[in-house]
Enzyme design. Structure first.
Site, PDB file in Angstrom:
ATOM      1  N   CYS A  58      -2.090  -2.323   7.685  1.00 54.59           N
ATOM      2  CA  CYS A  58      -2.050  -3.331   6.615  1.00 54.59           C
ATOM      3  C   CYS A  58      -0.747  -4.120   6.568  1.00 54.59           C
ATOM      4  O   CYS A  58      -0.754  -5.302   6.201  1.00 54.59           O
ATOM      5  CB  CYS A  58      -2.370  -2.682   5.281  1.00 54.59           C
ATOM      6  SG  CYS A  58      -4.121  -2.209   5.192  1.00 54.59           S
ATOM      7  N   ASP A  72       0.781  -1.253   0.000  1.00 58.13           N
ATOM      8  CA  ASP A  72       0.000   0.000   0.000  1.00 58.13           C
ATOM      9  C   ASP A  72       0.812   1.303   0.000  1.00 58.13           C
ATOM     10  O   ASP A  72       0.493   2.233   0.768  1.00 58.13           O
ATOM     11  CB  ASP A  72      -0.989   0.005   1.177  1.00 58.13           C
ATOM     12  CG  ASP A  72      -1.968  -1.168   1.134  1.00 58.13           C
ATOM     13  OD1 ASP A  72      -1.845  -2.019   0.240  1.00 58.13           O
ATOM     14  OD2 ASP A  72      -2.854  -1.232   2.006  1.00 58.13           O
ATOM     15  N   LYS A 126      -6.850  -5.175  -2.977  1.00 59.09           N
ATOM     16  CA  LYS A 126      -7.675  -5.542  -1.811  1.00 59.09           C
ATOM     17  C   LYS A 126      -8.492  -4.335  -1.376  1.00 59.09           C
ATOM     18  O   LYS A 126      -8.239  -3.223  -1.848  1.00 59.09           O
ATOM     19  CB  LYS A 126      -6.767  -6.003  -0.669  1.00 59.09           C
ATOM     20  CG  LYS A 126      -5.861  -4.883  -0.184  1.00 59.09           C
ATOM     21  CD  LYS A 126      -4.988  -5.353   0.950  1.00 59.09           C
ATOM     22  CE  LYS A 126      -4.161  -4.202   1.477  1.00 59.09           C
ATOM     23  NZ  LYS A 126      -4.982  -3.084   2.008  1.00 59.09           N
TER      24      LYS A 126
HETATM   25  C1  VGL Z   1      -4.696   1.036   5.559  1.00 60.67           C
HETATM   26  C2  VGL Z   1      -6.102   2.195   6.956  1.00 60.67           C
HETATM   27  C3  VGL Z   1      -7.169   1.951   6.121  1.00 60.67           C
HETATM   28  C4  VGL Z   1      -3.326   0.545   5.252  1.00 60.67           C
HETATM   29  C5  VGL Z   1      -5.754   0.786   4.715  1.00 60.67           C
HETATM   30  O1  VGL Z   1      -3.024   0.280   4.075  1.00 60.67           O
HETATM   31  O2  VGL Z   1      -2.510   0.410   6.194  1.00 60.67           O
HETATM   32  N1  VGL Z   1      -4.876   1.738   6.678  1.00 60.67           N
HETATM   33  N2  VGL Z   1      -6.979   1.249   5.009  1.00 60.67           N
END
Ligand code: VGL
Ligand code: ZN
Length: 188
Positions: free
Chosen positions: A142, A17, A103
């Site tokens: 994540c 991410d 995802k």
């Molecule tokens: C994430 C908060 C909400 C991440 C994803 O990638 O860590 N954090 N969605």
């Protein structure tokens, strides 16, 4: 710094991410989230030189996702499919062969882990991957969930500490302890 010799057959690099919304100026900014990009580029370069597979996950939410605070969820709206915020950081030097793992598309619940109903565990097994090097954003969300699932899958897991950042410092140190308890090897 990593080099080709850091890796061996059966390894994969898994980058979680590293998207604009998780970097300063984004919708859910992580302090110095963008500072990991040059470090990741070294790892990407070393993995390429070693012929190691690279997987990059992305959070990829439909508009008005249930995880957004506007819908009663925990987070400001972020990483909306096809938005600039959902794009990978522009300085992340992803090679053509890098494989994207998407995802966060489910309507009914959030998916923090890159292994959560993505088929990634089967993909890694099919490619004879036994050891994964994990980095990215966010350490306490994540990255944590992904590394825990990787360990549960029986993979040897290395966390690249210099190439991850937490949403909160407290969450970050808790995550590190939890990951170590789960057998994840934290690379200082
Ligand atoms: C994430 C908060 C909400 C991440 C994803 O990638 O860590 N954090 N969605
Ligand atoms: Zn999200």
């Amino acid at each position: 710094m990593p080099d080709k010799a850091t890796f061996r057959k059966g390894d994969a690099l898994l980058i979680v991410d590293v998207q604009n919304d998780f970097c300063p100026g984004g919708a859910l900014p992580i302090e110095a989230g963008d500072a990991i990009v040059p470090v990741l580029n070294e790892w990407i370069n070393a993995a390429e030189n070693a012929g190691i597979r690279i997987y990059v996950s992305r959070d990829w939410h439909p508009e008005s996702h249930m995880s957004f605070d506007s819908e009663g969820g925990a987070w400001p709206p972020h990483c909306i499919q096809d938005s600039d915020g959902a794009a990978f950081h522009s300085e992340l030097s992803l090679p053509a062969g890098a494989v994207i793992v998407t995802k966060g598309t489910r309507f009914d619940r959030d998916q923090y882990s890159a292994f959560d109903e993505t088929g990634l565990a089967d993909e890694l097994a099919r490619r004879n991957v036994r050891r994964v090097w994990i980095a990215g954003l966010a350490l306490d969300v994540c990255v944590r969930a992904t590394a825990l699932d990787a360990a549960k899958e029986g993979l040897e897991v290395h966390l690249i500490k210099t190439a991850t950042r937490p949403v909160t410092l407290e969450g970050g140190s808790k995550a590190l302890e939890e990951l170590e308890r789960a057998g994840v090897i934290v690379e200082e």
